[in-house]
Scaffold this active site. Sequence first.
Site, PDB file in Angstrom:
ATOM      1  N   CYS A 356       0.821  -1.223   0.000  1.00  0.00           N
ATOM      2  CA  CYS A 356       0.000   0.000   0.000  1.00  0.00           C
ATOM      3  C   CYS A 356       0.855   1.273   0.000  1.00  0.00           C
ATOM      4  O   CYS A 356       0.391   2.323  -0.447  1.00  0.00           O
ATOM      5  CB  CYS A 356      -0.879   0.057   1.240  1.00  0.00           C
ATOM      6  SG  CYS A 356      -1.846  -1.414   1.549  1.00  0.00           S
TER       7      CYS A 356
HETATM    8  O1  KQY Z   1      -4.182   0.949   0.789  1.00  0.00           O
HETATM    9  C1  KQY Z   1      -4.409   1.050   1.941  1.00  0.00           C
HETATM   10  N1  KQY Z   1      -4.393   0.000   2.693  1.00  0.00           N
HETATM   11  C2  KQY Z   1      -4.705   2.382   2.484  1.00  0.00           C
HETATM   12  C3  KQY Z   1      -5.435   2.432   3.742  1.00  0.00           C
HETATM   13  C4  KQY Z   1      -5.637   3.827   4.202  1.00  0.00           C
HETATM   14  C5  KQY Z   1      -5.835   3.890   5.640  1.00  0.00           C
HETATM   15  C6  KQY Z   1      -5.990   5.277   6.142  1.00  0.00           C
HETATM   16  N2  KQY Z   1      -6.133   5.271   7.528  1.00  0.00           N
END
Ligand code: KQY
Length: 364
Positions: A356
Amino acid sequence: MAKRIDSTPRKDGFRMPAEWEPQDRVWMLWPERPDNWRDGAKPAQRAFTNVAKAISEFTPVTVCVSNAQYANCRYMLPENIRVVEISNDDAWIRDCGPTFVINDKGEIRGCDWSFNAWGGLVDGLYFPWANDDAVAQKVCEIEGIDSYRTPDFVLEGGSIHVDGEGTVLTTEMCLLSEGRNPHMSREEIEDMLKEYLNVDKVLWVKDGIDPEETNGHIDDVACFIRPGEVACIWTEDENNVFYQACQDAYKTLSEATDAKGRKLKVHKLCMPKGYVTIKGDFTIDTVEGTLPREDGDICIASYMNFLITNNGVIVPQYGDENDKLALEQIQAMFPDHKVVGVDTWEVVYGGGNIHCITQQQPKA
Ligand code: KQY
């Protein structure tokens, strides 16, 4: 100057390559918002630094950072990691950065999807998100890469995985969610993926494992590891909260064929034995409109959220009993790669993991 192109990658002969294809660079964003990261993001900054260092053993890294954090970020990262100033709302460049596409003539372009913080005003995770939405264009501008913009189509990079040979893997939970493209049918969404990633087949897994965070990104559940082969999360513990999602994803993938008609070979990847949970002593600012992090919340800790980068695979570690097993299983999937584990529970507390927080730029 990098231009906007009023066409689609498919029409122009560009395709999204698989993650195992050669990469020129990996992009990251520096964490700082105190309503998402505990202790003013200091522990997360150390974890991001370790991830960046691990990747830089295999691939050059650029870290994008706000003006306020530039000096600190530059100080914390080694010299071989490039640091550039880009305004941002948080640190998830997989989702707000460009999805790069390449052609057979050695050219590269970017897909600049609309980004609305995982669900906009329906169930998005923060507001506003305009700085994040502008990140992809700025990354392309820095590299002199032309880009395609999809003003009426919301997508995040963490919600797709491709095999580079015509197949994309995604989840219904995310792509058909109310907060993204409610004006589009499933077929219209498939058509957008086919046009912009240049794929012929969309493989749908029903659910992801983080409904409240990203509405179920695929990158916590499954990914291609080579053409015709996927990895899928797995637990045999019926009491594990992710048990049903593992069973369902495994069954769907085991019955699936890809764009070339190959029946997929599915490799099982363990889940952590225990849970990574939010502890009551966290120092996270409370801000209206941002997803609260509460004592005892189970974090989405999946070993699947690894990054394949040239000859390396960078894998999350949680201090869990299954850390070693996960490394062994991933090493068996990638016998020619060096598999490197990095402690990333601080990233998990913020809502994601290594995949991510990174975005690979393929070799053109
Ligand atoms: O891609 C992702 N796992 C992003 C998650 C965003 C979380 C923001 N608190």
